[in-house]
Motif scaffolding. Structure first.
Motif, PDB file in Angstrom:
ATOM      1  N   GLN A  42     -10.205   7.119  -2.356  1.00  0.00           N
ATOM      2  CA  GLN A  42     -10.985   6.300  -1.402  1.00  0.00           C
ATOM      3  C   GLN A  42     -10.087   5.247  -0.756  1.00  0.00           C
ATOM      4  OE1 GLN A  42     -14.377   4.512  -3.280  1.00  0.00           O
ATOM      5  NE2 GLN A  42     -15.358   6.483  -3.686  1.00  0.00           N
ATOM      6  N   PRO A  43     -10.455   4.794   0.462  1.00  0.00           N
ATOM      7  CA  PRO A  43      -9.627   3.761   1.105  1.00  0.00           C
ATOM      8  C   PRO A  43      -9.620   2.462   0.298  1.00  0.00           C
ATOM      9  CG  PRO A  43     -11.643   4.171   2.359  1.00  0.00           C
ATOM     10  CD  PRO A  43     -11.609   5.188   1.266  1.00  0.00           C
ATOM     11  N   PHE A  44      -8.477   1.782   0.349  1.00  0.00           N
ATOM     12  CA  PHE A  44      -8.395   0.471  -0.315  1.00  0.00           C
ATOM     13  C   PHE A  44      -9.359  -0.478   0.380  1.00  0.00           C
ATOM     14  CE2 PHE A  44      -3.679   1.660  -0.935  1.00  0.00           C
ATOM     15  CZ  PHE A  44      -3.957   2.298  -2.139  1.00  0.00           C
ATOM     16  N   ARG A  45      -9.946  -1.366  -0.406  1.00  0.00           N
ATOM     17  CA  ARG A  45     -10.842  -2.380   0.169  1.00  0.00           C
ATOM     18  C   ARG A  45     -10.127  -3.720   0.195  1.00  0.00           C
ATOM     19  NH1 ARG A  45     -14.178  -1.403   3.212  1.00  0.00           N
ATOM     20  NH2 ARG A  45     -16.087  -2.414   2.467  1.00  0.00           N
ATOM     21  N   GLN A  46     -10.250  -4.414   1.293  1.00  0.00           N
ATOM     22  CA  GLN A  46      -9.636  -5.742   1.396  1.00  0.00           C
ATOM     23  C   GLN A  46     -10.473  -6.755   0.611  1.00  0.00           C
ATOM     24  OE1 GLN A  46      -6.739  -6.540   2.584  1.00  0.00           O
ATOM     25  NE2 GLN A  46      -6.354  -4.427   3.243  1.00  0.00           N
ATOM     26  N   PRO A  47      -9.819  -7.774   0.045  1.00  0.00           N
ATOM     27  CA  PRO A  47     -10.594  -8.805  -0.663  1.00  0.00           C
ATOM     28  C   PRO A  47     -11.514  -9.564   0.299  1.00  0.00           C
ATOM     29  CG  PRO A  47      -8.230  -9.348  -0.573  1.00  0.00           C
ATOM     30  CD  PRO A  47      -8.382  -7.984   0.011  1.00  0.00           C
ATOM     31  N   ARG A  48     -12.587 -10.106  -0.269  1.00  0.00           N
ATOM     32  CA  ARG A  48     -13.505 -10.926   0.545  1.00  0.00           C
ATOM     33  C   ARG A  48     -13.496 -12.345   0.002  1.00  0.00           C
ATOM     34  NH1 ARG A  48     -19.306  -8.386   0.871  1.00  0.00           N
ATOM     35  NH2 ARG A  48     -19.739 -10.613   0.871  1.00  0.00           N
ATOM     36  N   ASN A  49     -13.109 -13.266   0.868  1.00  0.00           N
ATOM     37  CA  ASN A  49     -12.951 -14.652   0.413  1.00  0.00           C
ATOM     38  C   ASN A  49     -14.266 -15.408   0.227  1.00  0.00           C
ATOM     39  OD1 ASN A  49     -10.288 -14.177   0.352  1.00  0.00           O
ATOM     40  ND2 ASN A  49      -9.709 -15.597   1.988  1.00  0.00           N
ATOM     41  N   ASP A  50     -15.381 -14.771   0.635  1.00  0.00           N
ATOM     42  CA  ASP A  50     -16.666 -15.457   0.419  1.00  0.00           C
ATOM     43  C   ASP A  50     -17.213 -15.162  -0.988  1.00  0.00           C
ATOM     44  OD1 ASP A  50     -16.946 -12.743   1.269  1.00  0.00           O
ATOM     45  OD2 ASP A  50     -19.099 -13.082   1.525  1.00  0.00           O
ATOM     46  N   ALA A 109       0.839  -1.212   0.000  1.00  0.00           N
ATOM     47  CA  ALA A 109       0.000   0.000   0.000  1.00  0.00           C
ATOM     48  C   ALA A 109       0.872   1.260   0.000  1.00  0.00           C
ATOM     49  CB  ALA A 109      -0.924  -0.016   1.207  1.00  0.00           C
ATOM     50  N   ASN A 110       2.065   1.163   0.608  1.00  0.00           N
ATOM     51  CA  ASN A 110       2.952   2.345   0.665  1.00  0.00           C
ATOM     52  C   ASN A 110       3.437   2.763  -0.722  1.00  0.00           C
ATOM     53  OD1 ASN A 110       2.701   2.038   3.377  1.00  0.00           O
ATOM     54  ND2 ASN A 110       4.710   1.091   3.679  1.00  0.00           N
ATOM     55  N   PHE A 111       3.580   1.777  -1.608  1.00  0.00           N
ATOM     56  CA  PHE A 111       4.034   2.097  -2.973  1.00  0.00           C
ATOM     57  C   PHE A 111       3.155   3.169  -3.603  1.00  0.00           C
ATOM     58  CE2 PHE A 111       6.191  -1.930  -4.844  1.00  0.00           C
ATOM     59  CZ  PHE A 111       7.112  -1.901  -3.825  1.00  0.00           C
ATOM     60  N   PHE A 112       1.843   2.989  -3.356  1.00  0.00           N
ATOM     61  CA  PHE A 112       0.877   3.838  -4.052  1.00  0.00           C
ATOM     62  C   PHE A 112       1.082   5.313  -3.737  1.00  0.00           C
ATOM     63  CE2 PHE A 112      -0.828  -0.258  -4.693  1.00  0.00           C
ATOM     64  CZ  PHE A 112      -1.602  -0.181  -5.835  1.00  0.00           C
ATOM     65  N   GLN A 113       1.516   5.592  -2.499  1.00  0.00           N
ATOM     66  CA  GLN A 113       1.680   6.995  -2.094  1.00  0.00           C
ATOM     67  C   GLN A 113       2.707   7.711  -2.977  1.00  0.00           C
ATOM     68  OE1 GLN A 113      -0.606   7.695  -0.025  1.00  0.00           O
ATOM     69  NE2 GLN A 113      -1.012   5.510   0.327  1.00  0.00           N
ATOM     70  N   GLY A 114       3.590   6.954  -3.610  1.00  0.00           N
ATOM     71  CA  GLY A 114       4.616   7.566  -4.450  1.00  0.00           C
ATOM     72  C   GLY A 114       4.099   8.006  -5.818  1.00  0.00           C
TER      73      GLY A 114
END
Ligand code: CMC
Length: 427
Positions: free
Chosen positions: A184-192, A120-125
């Protein structure tokens, strides 16, 4: 085993060179020219119009008949009866999975969808307005820095782990690049969720309210992924093979493939199609004809985007399925008479009746309709090629894997040198 022999006759001095001719299970025979180097000549084939660079058992295309098959299964049957994850298995392993093998494979993909927290830190660059393909090239290449525990390309289990990681994480990274641009905040994947549902969830959900994936959109996205999954030795796949032939790690190779895909003559075409349809603006006969005439004008670089293909000299079979999916998505949205679709259908009709396109056998390709579907689903234009890259990852990695399993040789084309002969640096 050679099935016949080709004779190459060179003059001055007169020499006859016998070259073996091999036949595949389908398609054109190939002349094995490898002996030519020892006779002091190379073959010359810019654009690889007549060159088979490898043996492959993954995908077969008959451009004249409009046939596309993966591991022998026609794309129309796969699109109607299978799904993207099953197709990934088929491309990677060569056979359709048993129900148990499918369950295990899908579970492995689901369990690798998260990316390392530091990614996620990469994106800030990146600038907020960076093209998501630029982000994708960088972040996917950077994965090698996080997952170097299984990078032994000679080890088939390591290669499989990398393949699973790539297929699983591509939607996560693609959705992160979209969210980053929006702020917008990153969304975590949903395994369902299924592969396509999860992708839509990471793209469109927010922490503020519940998001329900539209099943028609999930089905359409799954189809788009299937139709773009592999296309034999195209520019990006050949790039991946060439990069991989040096022993480079899979993340670096896929990043090279993403870079090649970005071009408007390849994966960038669906974005270019939509730009073109928007430029056309309305479906009046005179207006559309003006663009068709521009495309036919040899002094104008403009081309009808979404038309023509290097290997299909008849209809692109993927375009048929795509057109049908396009109608379904627009009907679901209660907008079957979308103005952009109206323009697209009229452009298609006029071009297909025009001598210029008929003589050159230029038909709509897969990208002609995919952009309209993606836009109708709320996916912005600059994400179109990213979706193509997500889909094509399995094709790239399957070819990379096949190449390493086979007779691996570093890819090193020759050239016809036309520069100055030796000269001395001035005193
Ligand atoms: N509009 C107008 N004329 C065209 C087009 C087009 N879209 N495509 C080819 N032509 C003409 C070209 O000008 C040439 O005419 P002439 O014989 O008078 O010189 C003739 O058709 C043959 O074209 P070519 O450039 O030799 O064909 P190619 O095999 O090198 O190019 C292509 C294939 C896909 C790059 C080209 O058709 C094109 O630029 N199409 C538009 C972009 C596009 O839709 N690309 C997506 C390809 S499908 C997605 C994928 O698999 O990556």
């Amino acid at each position: 085993m050679a099935k016949r022999t080709a004779k190459l006759i060179l003059t001055e001095p007169d020499t006859v060179i016998d070259l073996p001719v091999y036949g595949g299970s389908l398609g054109h025979d190939v002349i094995d020219v490898r002996a030519l180097v020892s006779k002091g000549v190379f073959t010359y084939d810019p654009g690889f119009m007549s060159t088979a660079a490898c043996e492959s058992a993954i995908t077969f295309i008959d451009g004249a008949q409009g046939v596309l098959m993966h591991r022998g299964y026609p794309i129309e049957q796969l699109a109607a009866q299978s799904n993207y994850v099953e197709l990934c298995y088929l491309l990677l392993f060569g056979e359709l999975p048993t129900p148990e093998a499918y369950r295990q494979f899908e579970a492995r993909i689901r369990n690798h969808t998260m990316v390392h927290g530091q990614i996620a830190n990469f994106f800030q660059g990146f600038r907020r307005d960076a093209h998501p393909m630029a982000i994708l090239c960088g972040v996917v290449g950077g994965l090698a820095a996080f997952y170097h525990d299984h990078l032994d390309t000679a080890d088939s289990e390591d290669r499989l782990i990398s393949a699973i990681r790539l297929v699983a994480k591509m939607p996560t990274i693609a959705a992160m690049s979209y969210k980053y641009a929006l702020g917008q905040p990153f969304r975590q994947p949903r395994n369902d969720l299924s592969y396509a549902e999860n992708f839509l969830h990471m793209m469109f959900s927010t922490p503020c309210e519940p998001y329900e994936v539209n099943p028609v959109f999930a089905k359409a996205l799954d189809r788009i992924l299937m139709l773009h999954a592999d296309h034999e030795q195209n520019a990006s796949t050949s790039t991946v093979r060439l990069a991989g032939s040096t022993g480079a790690n899979p993340f670096a190779c896929i990043s090279a493939g993403i870079a090649a895909l970005w071009g408007p003559a390849h994966g960038g075409a669906n974005e270019a199609v939509l730009d073109m349809l928007e430029q056309i603006g309305d479906d009046s006969e005179a207006n559309i004809q003006r663009f068709i005439d521009k495309a036919k004008d040899r002094n104008d670089p403009f081309r009808l985007m979404g038309f023509g293909h290097r290997v299909y000299s008849s209809f692109d079979p993927r375009a048929r399925v795509m057109k049908e999916t396009c109608d379904q998505v627009l009907a679901e949205l209660g907008n079957p008479d979308d103005p952009t679709l109206r323009i697209a259908k009229r452009v298609e009709q006029i071009a297909l009746e025009d001598d210029y396109f008929i003589q050159r056998k230029l038909y709509p390709n897969v990208d002609f309709y995919s952009g309209i579907i993606l836009r109708a689903m709320g996916i912005p234009t600059n994400m179109f090629t990213v979706i193509f890259a997500v889909a094509r990852t399995i094709g790239w990695i399957s070819h990379w894997n096949e190449m390493i399993d086979g007779d691996l040789k570093i890819g090193r084309p020759r050239q016809l040198y036309v520069g100055p002969p030796r000269r001395n640096y001035p005193d």
